[in-house]
Design an enzyme around this catalytic site. Sequence first.
Site, PDB file in Angstrom:
ATOM      1  N   GLU A  20       0.086   6.128  -9.162  1.00 10.92           N
ATOM      2  CA  GLU A  20       1.327   6.854  -9.467  1.00 10.92           C
ATOM      3  C   GLU A  20       2.624   6.129  -9.138  1.00 10.92           C
ATOM      4  O   GLU A  20       3.354   6.509  -8.227  1.00 10.92           O
ATOM      5  CB  GLU A  20       1.300   8.234  -8.785  1.00 10.92           C
ATOM      6  CG  GLU A  20       0.151   9.105  -9.272  1.00 10.92           C
ATOM      7  CD  GLU A  20       0.195  10.537  -8.726  1.00 10.92           C
ATOM      8  OE1 GLU A  20       0.965  10.797  -7.792  1.00 10.92           O
ATOM      9  OE2 GLU A  20      -0.548  11.383  -9.258  1.00 10.92           O
ATOM     10  N   GLU A  73      -6.659  12.166 -12.233  1.00  8.42           N
ATOM     11  CA  GLU A  73      -6.434  13.281 -11.309  1.00  8.42           C
ATOM     12  C   GLU A  73      -6.140  14.520 -12.135  1.00  8.42           C
ATOM     13  O   GLU A  73      -5.308  14.479 -13.049  1.00  8.42           O
ATOM     14  CB  GLU A  73      -5.228  13.032 -10.369  1.00  8.42           C
ATOM     15  CG  GLU A  73      -5.457  12.006  -9.293  1.00  8.42           C
ATOM     16  CD  GLU A  73      -4.294  11.935  -8.286  1.00  8.42           C
ATOM     17  OE1 GLU A  73      -3.522  12.913  -8.191  1.00  8.42           O
ATOM     18  OE2 GLU A  73      -4.167  10.897  -7.630  1.00  8.42           O
TER      19      GLU A  73
END
Length: 342
Positions: free
Chosen positions: A161, A277
């Site tokens: 991320e 995710e």
Amino acid sequence: MHLLSLLLAAGSASFVLAQPLTEVNQRAAGKLQFVGINEAGPEFGEGKIPGRLGTDYTWPDLSSISTFVNKGYNTFRVNILMERLVPNQMTGSLDAAYLTNLTQTVDGITKLGAYAMIVPHNYGRYNGAIITSTQDFATFWKTLAAKFKDNEKVIFDTNNEFHDESSTLVAELNQAAINAIRSVGATSQYITVEGNAWTGAWTWTTTQGTDGKTNSQTMGTLTDSVKNKLIYQMHQYLDSDGSGTSSTCVSRTIGSERLKAATTWLRENKKIGLIGEFAGAVNPDCEAAVKDMLAFIAKNSDVWAGAVWWAAGPWWGNYMFSVEPKDGVAYSTYADLIASYA
Ligand SMILES: *[C@@H]1O[C@H](CO)[C@@H](O)[C@H](O)[C@H]1NC(C)=O
């Protein structure tokens, strides 16, 4: 297929048949290459560097992982911290103790026949500062990849991320990592790259980095000297701000809605994606939304290679998304549902 899964599948047949025909068709066709779980623990205690094993951080439980493998799961995303693996400077050498535990975890997973995805859970930062040197980042990846180059069941995930930085830089860092990994002879492994804006699928084509560019404008040009082993990893949560911090899902169809634009981008650019995710809390809306999103991923399996739940790990306690077999509050709701795509 494991015996228990067979029994469960047989037991749920009448339920499945009672569903509308379209849903049955989608699920029957819907198998994914990577069906997995995030394994958290080694990245815990982010503020405590290096931190103490057993106090600030821990390693995943291989018996829990074995429980998932027996259900059909084949991918485990192992979350680590760069500052613990390579202390003091990104270009430095490996910390022996942390590497030993990482190697035990990775080998344990791959000996079960599953993929171990190694992800520096660093948000594109090292010691809190945005990583800007593609050369230093390449050195880090050479150091790490060299240790696992002979294990083809390892997957290298460049970084978790990236956010609030230049999307051009993020793409350059990813390219440097790909080149570095291949340069040390790690040529049999999959690599997953992550984008800016928390690698969100729903904002892949819309959210601009500090350079005014979206992931869709910068990430499409990545190249890999190895064929068909590059995967675009995106994340997708179902709450209003897409952060995965609320137990309320926006609607029962929010998952498929949020994946649409990224799905089109992958298809038009001839790329393969993976949801690395995703999660929903335990309530009827989220359960329906998770089902809807997984069905959408499976229906579009020409561009989506899989889905990896957030999360398992020994220290989650009563965390709303935990599927850790022994105490995870989401385990009974979601573990078999996700496994049905394996
Ligand atoms: C980590 O590795 C050490 C050996 O360096 C070992 O004693 C310990 O059991 C390992 N811990 C975990 C949680 O795997």
